[in-house]
Structure formats: structure tokens, C-alpha cells
Design a protein around this motif. Structure first.
Motif: not given
Ligand code: SF4
Length: 369
Positions: A163, A166, A214, A219, A225, A228, A233
Motif C-alpha cells: 500500500v 503504491r 487492485p 479504495c 495515490c 494510481r 499501480p
Molecule cells: S488507489 Fe489503488 S493502488 Fe493506490 S492504495 Fe488504493 S488500491 Fe492501492
């Protein structure tokens, strides 16, 4: 505060100019989507440190699904740390059989004894004191401190690493990147609810921010992120190329008496599968040993079976060819060995690789508990 203001943040995150992920958003997500796990206390209730300890040791290198029945069995047999400390090590190893990485079982037992002997049967609440206990590393110490005692601690496991790498698009490769990931993980910690936050990170990594595909659309940190935002990712965490895993070979000697008993011995207490029960074998070497017959436990008419048992350990793969000898019912066991009847297999601490071998003895041992 933009990510660029964080001196620990990598260039990629700075370039993305994303806001630092808000721990409150993750906690709100956790309140709605937390996994129900056998070792988790109900929301708002105090976690039992023994249960956290037991589950965290079992979960190292092992999945939740595999651990669940072992956890229930341990808790039924040894409901407190004092009960576990009082149990004979052989019984603990036997109950652990099938979970792998047996040093964890020995450490579990040693740690329970240390908690009883040095802490009056109560786990200490500080990370430093937990770290001093046998078998408790930085991850487990932080997990117990955060989850059971609400200490501000970051139990950075594989889920956390994925996590965090990313969120901040960390380009350095693991394992070297850990030095960078840790301060980034600490920078995410909330002011309160440390136990929930630690478990929320684990849940996010296990259910949303998974290694492959993912579910970024679900999320709570999707707008913060960097991975992303960069569109890839799954590229994170970046991993260094792995060294090839070597293969070792050997011969396992399956001596079966006319009454069905099988010849076994105990491995040395230290080292790989330390203290576990095993079928005698040659040393396990790359390419095998030159004269396997010289290592046979008894003089007998040995026949090479058309069977090879394979098993993958963390740092090598093993291929054991099976040799079998059928012996009369009265045959005595050589020094350091013992005969075990099939109905006694379950009480022995056979690791998975030995259970695979015993399946060729004519009767299959019960599945690992
Ligand atoms: S946006 Fe996607 S890659 Fe980024 S932390 Fe959330 S699940 Fe993980």
C-alpha cells in the motif's frame, strides 16, 4: 499538505503533487468493511494480547484460511499464555505440524515461557519490551503494541509495504526500499485508534490493494495515490530480481514393519525442522549423495520405489527419492530411531514433507491439524 512537503516522499509522489493520504478516510472505510477474523475483538472492545500474539505468529508466511483451524485448536488446548507455557514443547510442535516454518512454533513456546517467567504472565505493552521476547521481531512487536495496547506503532508487513509503495510510487526496489517505506508508513499514522489503523492497513492490502488487479475504484485513498495517478499501480512494490532457488536431492528410507509400523527418528533440536519427527534419509545435497545405501538406517533389502516426493522450502527445493524395505514384525529399532504405528502418526510432529512420504507407507496419516 502536499506530498512534496514531506522530505521522505520520493520524487514520483512529489511530481504527482497529491495530498497526503488521510488516515481518517481509511478508518471510516475500515468501520464499514473490516474483515471478521477469529482473532479480532468486536469493534470498541479490548483485544487480548495473547490472541494477537498467537494469530500474528501463525499468520507469518501463512494465509488466513490456513491459520484459522490451527488458531482455534491452539486456543481450545491452551486458552492462555500460561497454559501454553506449561505445555510440553513436543505437544506444541505436534499441534503446529502442517503450518510450516517450525522455528515459529518453538519461538511461540519459548516466548510464552518468557512472558510467564519475566512478566508475571502479562505481555508487556511497549514495543521495546516486546522486542526483547524470544521470537518477537519488529513487525510482531509493533502489531501487539498497536492492536492490543493502542500504542502508536506501525507493523509494516507485506500488505503495508504494498500500500505504502503504491501511495507514494516508491521506485526503489525491495528489499532495499524498506528503509524508505518505513518512515513513509509512520507518516500515515493517525493520532488515535492505532489498533484499528494497523488492521485497516492489513485489510486494505488484503482485500483492495491486492498484488494483482487492485480495486482502486473502491479504495478510500484513490484520489491520493501516486501509483494510481501514474496508471500502473501493479508495478509497485518494485522488487529486485530473485536469485534462483537451488534444488537439493536425497533418498528417504521408508522402513515398514509387517505390523504396519514405520521407522522414524527426531531431527536435531536446532536448524531446519528442528525437533520434528522424520523418516530417516540421506543428507539433502545438491545432486544427492554418492552412496545412498550407506545412510540406510537398517540392513535390509531396499527397493527404489517409482516415487519422488518434492517440497519447496523458503531457500531451497527438495526432491526425495523413496526407498522401501519391508521388515518382520519383531524387528528392533536401531539406536536413535523408533517404530510408530499408523494410529500413532497423528501424535508425532511430522512436517508436511514427511506426511507426503508417509502416504507411501501403505496408510495415509491424518491430515495436518
Ligand atoms: S488507489 Fe489503488 S493502488 Fe493506490 S492504495 Fe488504493 S488500491 Fe492501492
Amino acid at each position: 499538505m502536499p506530498a512534496a512537503a514531506n522530505p521522505a516522499a520520493p520524487a514520483a509522489a512529489s511530481a504527482a503533487a497529491l495530498a497526503v493520504p488521510d488516515p481518517g478516510a481509511l478508518l471510516a472505510w475500515y468501520d464499514r468493511h473490516r474483515r471478521r477474523l477469529p482473532w479480532r475483538a468486536a469493534p470498541g472492545t479490548q483485544q487480548d494480547p495473547y490472541r494477537v500474539f498467537l494469530s500474528e505468529i501463525m499468520l507469518q508466511q501463512t494465509t488466513v484460511v490456513t491459520v484459522a483451524p490451527y488458531y482455534a485448536n491452539f486456543l481450545r488446548r491452551w486458552p492462555t499464555v500460561a497454559a501454553l507455557a506449561a505445555a510440553p514443547l513436543e505437544e506444541v510442535l505436534s499441534a503446529w505440524a502442517g503450518l510450516g516454518y517450525y522455528a515459529r512454533a518453538r519461538n511461540l513456546h519459548a516466548c510464552a515461557r518468557a512472558v510467564v517467567e519475566h512478566h508475571g504472565g502479562q505481555f508487556p505493552s511497549e514495543e521495546a519490551a516486546l522486542l526483547a521476547l524470544p521470537g518477537i521481531g519488529p513487525y510482531t512487536a509493533a502489531a501487539i503494541a498497536a492492536i492490543a495496547f493502542e500504542r502508536r506503532a506501525a507493523p509494516v508487513d507485506g500488505n503495508w509495504e504494498r500500500v505504502v509503495s503504491r501511495l507514494f510510487a516508491v521506485e526503489e526496489a525491495l528489499p532495499k526500499a524498506r528503509a524508505r517505506l518505513r518512515p513513509l508508513a509512520v507518516s500515515l499514522l493517525p493520532a488515535a485508534r492505532h489498533g484499528d489503523f494497523a488492521q485497516a492497513m492489513m485489510d486494505l492490502g488484503a482485500t483492495i490493494c491486492t498484488p494483482r488487479k487492485p480495486a482502486c475504484a473502491l479504495c478510500p485513498w484513490q484520489s491520493r495515490c501516486a501509483a494510481r495517478a501514474g496508471g500502473a499501480p501493479e508495478r509497485y512494490p518494485v522488487k529486485a530480481a530473485k536469485a534462483a532457488r537451488p534444488t537439493r536431492q536425497g533418498v528417504a528410507f521408508l522402513a515398514v514393519r509387517a505390523d504396519g509400523a514405520v521407522l522414524v527418528r527426531s531431527r536435531p533440536p536446532k536448524g531446519l525442522l528442528g525437533g520434528m519427527s522424520e523418516v530417516p534419509s540421506t543428507p539433502w545435497e545438491p545432486g544427492g549423495v554418492a552412496l545412498p545405501a550407506a545412510h540406510a538406517p537398517v540392513k535390509a533389502s531396499w527397493t527404489a520405489l517409482n516415487a519422488t516426493v518434492t517440497h519447496v522450502f523458503s531457500h531451497f527445493a527438495l526432491e526425495l527419492q523413496l526407498w522401501r524395505a519391508d521388515l518382520p514384525a519383531g524387528q528392533p529399532a536401531p539406536a536413535g530411531h523408533r517404530w510408530v504405528a499408523p494410529q500413532g502418526f497423528d501424535a508425532e510432529a511430522f512436517p508436511s514433507v514427511m506426511r507426503k512420504i508417509l502416504a507411501h507407507a501403505g496408510s495415509t496419516p491424518a491430515p495436518a491439524r
